[in-house]
Design an enzyme around this catalytic site. Sequence first.
Site, PDB file in Angstrom:
ATOM      1  N   GLY A   1       0.520  -1.392  -0.218  1.00  0.00           N
ATOM      2  CA  GLY A   1      -0.096  -0.278  -0.387  1.00  0.00           C
ATOM      3  C   GLY A   1       1.101   1.247  -0.055  1.00  0.00           C
ATOM      4  N   SER A   2       0.164   2.334   0.619  1.00  0.00           N
ATOM      5  CA  SER A   2       0.975   3.462   0.773  1.00  0.00           C
ATOM      6  C   SER A   2       1.962   4.174   1.537  1.00  0.00           C
ATOM      7  CB  SER A   2      -0.074   4.684   0.714  1.00  0.00           C
ATOM      8  OG  SER A   2      -0.490   4.677   2.108  1.00  0.00           O
TER       9      SER A   2
ATOM     10  N   ARG B   1       2.939   6.301   3.352  1.00  0.00           N
ATOM     11  CA  ARG B   1       1.999   6.543   4.810  1.00  0.00           C
ATOM     12  C   ARG B   1       1.800   4.662   5.740  1.00  0.00           C
ATOM     13  NH1 ARG B   1      -2.769   7.175   6.799  1.00  0.00           N
ATOM     14  NH2 ARG B   1      -3.762   7.031   4.701  1.00  0.00           N
TER      15      ARG B   1
ATOM     16  N   GLY C   1       2.939   2.346   4.958  1.00  0.00           N
ATOM     17  CA  GLY C   1       4.013   1.071   5.292  1.00  0.00           C
ATOM     18  C   GLY C   1       4.788   1.509   6.500  1.00  0.00           C
TER      19      GLY C   1
ATOM     20  N   GLU D   1       5.629  -3.588   0.439  1.00  0.00           N
ATOM     21  CA  GLU D   1       5.733  -3.290  -1.301  1.00  0.00           C
ATOM     22  C   GLU D   1       5.219  -2.154  -1.350  1.00  0.00           C
ATOM     23  OE1 GLU D   1       4.615  -2.933  -4.321  1.00  0.00           O
ATOM     24  OE2 GLU D   1       4.088  -4.833  -4.221  1.00  0.00           O
TER      25      GLU D   1
ATOM     26  N   CYS E   1       1.665  -0.321  -8.998  1.00  0.00           N
ATOM     27  CA  CYS E   1       2.318   0.289  -7.702  1.00  0.00           C
ATOM     28  C   CYS E   1       3.388   0.009  -8.355  1.00  0.00           C
ATOM     29  CB  CYS E   1       3.080  -0.178  -6.316  1.00  0.00           C
ATOM     30  SG  CYS E   1       3.270  -2.243  -6.658  1.00  0.00           S
TER      31      CYS E   1
HETATM   32  C1  UN1 Z   1       0.837  -3.821  -7.510  1.00  0.00           C
HETATM   33  O1  UN1 Z   1       0.600  -3.269  -8.326  1.00  0.00           O
HETATM   34  O2  UN1 Z   1       0.519  -4.115  -6.222  1.00  0.00           O
HETATM   35  O3  UN1 Z   1       4.134  -6.126 -12.244  1.00  0.00           O
HETATM   36  C2  UN1 Z   1       1.337  -4.897  -8.359  1.00  0.00           C
HETATM   37  C3  UN1 Z   1       2.804  -5.294 -11.731  1.00  0.00           C
HETATM   38  C4  UN1 Z   1       1.837  -6.581 -10.809  1.00  0.00           C
HETATM   39  C5  UN1 Z   1       1.921  -6.596  -9.824  1.00  0.00           C
HETATM   40  C6  UN1 Z   1       1.808  -5.452  -9.499  1.00  0.00           C
HETATM   41  N1  UN1 Z   1       2.482  -8.524 -11.574  1.00  0.00           N
HETATM   42  O4  UN1 Z   1       2.459  -4.491 -12.280  1.00  0.00           O
END
Ligand code: UN1
Length: 503
Positions: free
Chosen positions: A235-236, A238, A240, A257, A291
């Site tokens: 997540g964010s 903040r 984390g 992550e 992410c």
């Molecule tokens: C995420 O956005 O938290 O590599 C995971 C990727 C995906 C996983 C993203 N396999 O874009």
Amino acid sequence: MLDLSNPKGLYIGGQAVQTDGQNFLCKSCIDGQVLATISAANSDDVDRAIEKAHKAFEAWRLVPAPARGEFVRRFGNQLRKHKIDLAQIVTMEAGKISSEAMGEVQEMIDICDFAVGLSRQLYGLTIASERPLHRMMEQWHPIGVVGVISAFNFPVAVWAWNAAIAFVCGDSVVWKPSEKTSLCAIACQQILQSVVAESADLNVPKDLSCVVLGDGNVGEALTANSRVPLVSATGSVRMGKRVAQVVGARLGRSLLELGGNNAMIVTPTAEIELAIRAIIFSAFGTCGQRCTTLRRLIVHRSLFDGLLKKLCSISQTLPVGDPREKGILIGPLIDKQSYDAMQLAIQTAIAQGGIVVGGDRIIDGVPQGGYYVKPAVIAISASAEVLQHETFAPILYCMAYDSLDEAMAIQNGVSQGLSSAIFTSDVREAESFLASTGSDCGIANVNIGTSGAEIGGAFGGEKETGGGRESGSDSWKAYMRRTTNTINYSRELPLAQGVNFDF
Ligand code: UN1
């Protein structure tokens, strides 16, 4: 078989428990329609789930790892059967287009396959002892209850990365999903429970998997509980930092992550058509809500104007709309808050000298009540402060560079470090990018976009991304505890380092 008609705030194994926490709404981001109301779990509920999951762990760790793998194999098979219906729930709640939602379920299936193989490969080393007739080895043992906190944008796959690995490692799991995608979590739990129910031959404890639903308070209770030796949180930054603080205060382990703010460098030798395809998918796929989404494009000055023009025109013609419709490539943002954050970032970029194409809300031809936007392409100076922040929306900042060293400094010059890419046909440039002095991210790609990683590799990043690694490679080690064993089969008791202690 999936029944989301009467969702509860707490799932202990197969048991749905009525809780009396605050009510919250499950909505579809496609049109804002209310799908369900759930009363959240409170901290006592969370503690109860953890206690049950701990009991389950005590039994599960006795089941041989390959049998645990067999359980995960059955889960993978069940996911294959439910691929379409689970993907539809992902589309409904998180707004992913069907191909991406199916891809997300495929990631779950892939990690199950990976975990099955792993269940026979939880290898420890044997180590040469310095003492005669002694042997050293290490073993990997199950660690306990793994707390999983996941975000709305990968509402099923990220849990599966954690859960499939945790299960073969002999751990139990308590999952706190984003409250924006609670129904996805309930659907996953139901699929898993159907496998638990049919796996009596494997002695699967019934409470191996629990789900606790609600807002940050639920996450707080999960992270604070010392019965949870590992908290894996996505997540964010903040969020984390808070998890790290609470888990760190009790000297637990956290696997984080967090934010990305990912960049791509396009050099003069890049195959430009390939680069464009990678940029468009990485920046605007999933409505910019991965992410790993590409946020900063660093282009050699000789290519800058031409590439910018192409990106501006392609981005404005991408089909945006109802993710259930054929041909649509970009669905809605998750909610109004996300839309507001996007608009704020665009205004900030303009104030800092950015020139913007797109970014406005689309009202016509899309479901009412959802937040649909034109992707935004923003030409901006590499020194603009707005580039330091990750905004979870389809905004691509583009900037020019003159030397590769400068491009690398721009790429590394943010506080996050998840994913990165270079497009080049020059082996020196590619290798420099991958070298220790190159990209400082957990993921560094050549001639591939920043998003869409395969499960076989370790997934995660450095700096404010949190340092954790999930999914493939040897990430499993985070889900186990290592013991180092020295065994003496001599009739003497020699001490290490030649120490004498005769008495
Ligand atoms: C995420 O956005 O938290 O590599 C995971 C990727 C995906 C996983 C993203 N396999 O874009």
